[in-house]
Design a protein around this motif. Sequence first.
Motif, PDB file in Angstrom:
ATOM      1  N   ASN A  17       0.533   4.401  -6.620  1.00 10.83           N
ATOM      2  CA  ASN A  17      -0.217   3.264  -6.099  1.00 10.83           C
ATOM      3  C   ASN A  17      -1.681   3.438  -6.466  1.00 10.83           C
ATOM      4  N   ASN A  18      -2.204   2.549  -7.299  1.00 11.89           N
ATOM      5  CA  ASN A  18      -3.608   2.596  -7.716  1.00 11.89           C
ATOM      6  C   ASN A  18      -4.448   1.515  -7.052  1.00 11.89           C
ATOM      7  N   VAL A  19      -3.919   0.869  -6.013  1.00 11.44           N
ATOM      8  CA  VAL A  19      -4.612  -0.234  -5.361  1.00 11.44           C
ATOM      9  C   VAL A  19      -5.766   0.255  -4.483  1.00 11.44           C
ATOM     10  N   GLY A  20      -5.601   1.370  -3.815  1.00  8.63           N
ATOM     11  CA  GLY A  20      -6.671   1.887  -2.964  1.00  8.63           C
ATOM     12  C   GLY A  20      -6.247   2.098  -1.529  1.00  8.63           C
ATOM     13  N   GLY A  21      -5.281   1.360  -1.044  1.00 12.33           N
ATOM     14  CA  GLY A  21      -4.748   1.544   0.310  1.00 12.33           C
ATOM     15  C   GLY A  21      -3.250   1.711   0.233  1.00 12.33           C
ATOM     16  N   THR A  22      -2.643   2.157   1.304  1.00 18.21           N
ATOM     17  CA  THR A  22      -1.205   2.360   1.338  1.00 18.21           C
ATOM     18  C   THR A  22      -0.476   1.019   1.223  1.00 18.21           C
ATOM     19  N   LEU A  23       0.538   0.982   0.368  1.00 18.20           N
ATOM     20  CA  LEU A  23       1.409  -0.190   0.249  1.00 18.20           C
ATOM     21  C   LEU A  23       2.710   0.128   0.978  1.00 18.20           C
ATOM     22  N   PHE A  96       9.435  -3.422  -5.824  1.00 21.98           N
ATOM     23  CA  PHE A  96       9.388  -4.765  -5.237  1.00 21.98           C
ATOM     24  C   PHE A  96       8.737  -4.649  -3.863  1.00 21.98           C
ATOM     25  N   ASN A  97       7.639  -5.400  -3.662  1.00 23.62           N
ATOM     26  CA  ASN A  97       6.947  -5.384  -2.370  1.00 23.62           C
ATOM     27  C   ASN A  97       7.516  -6.503  -1.503  1.00 23.62           C
ATOM     28  N   ASN A  98       8.148  -6.122  -0.382  1.00 21.18           N
ATOM     29  CA  ASN A  98       8.798  -7.095   0.502  1.00 21.18           C
ATOM     30  C   ASN A  98       7.795  -7.964   1.252  1.00 21.18           C
ATOM     31  N   THR A  99       6.614  -7.441   1.564  1.00 23.19           N
ATOM     32  CA  THR A  99       5.600  -8.220   2.269  1.00 23.19           C
ATOM     33  C   THR A  99       5.109  -9.377   1.412  1.00 23.19           C
ATOM     34  N   LEU A 100       4.847  -9.090   0.139  1.00 22.55           N
ATOM     35  CA  LEU A 100       4.379 -10.122  -0.783  1.00 22.55           C
ATOM     36  C   LEU A 100       5.530 -10.938  -1.374  1.00 22.55           C
TER      37      LEU A 100
END
Length: 183
Positions: A17-23, A96-100
Amino acid sequence: VNVTRGQLVPYTITAVNNVGGTLADNDIVDTIPPGFKYVAGSATLNNIKVEPTITGRELRWSTVSLPAGTPVVLKMLLIIGSGVGEGEYVNQVYVFNNTLGTIASEIARATVRVVPDPTFDCSDVIGKVFNDLNGNGYQDPGEPGLPGARVITTRGLLIDTDKYGRYHITCAAVPNRDRGSNF
């Protein structure tokens, strides 16, 4: 990598994860090649045993959290089924991100090449060149083998006989599953 039918194929999938916060609430979705099968009990996620949900060729590890900058490593084994033909087979995986409700990664691909097994899939040609004195097509007593005779295949392979007139060609003809082969 080259593999044969019935062989185990190890896979290592690394998600970062390179976004910055936990996914949170991600699924790791793996579409395995046709004819391959997941080896039950072989999967680990960060060295902890975890089994996927299997739907046809799709393996899914649910509710995986991806902390920022920390690799998540999934390891598993697939086995190649007996009906798989020679050729290249591609395994595909994504997050696959379930939230998005969308794919949250690139689709990663790993290719393996299924090749003939030299013991079970290849035929050997053996023969002998001899002086057929009586012309009957068989080597009778007193008809010696011809050393150093050159045998040439239709594909241009050159084979020289040994001191007794013998020769052999290993894995000469790889059969085509649909129509066999000639040599």
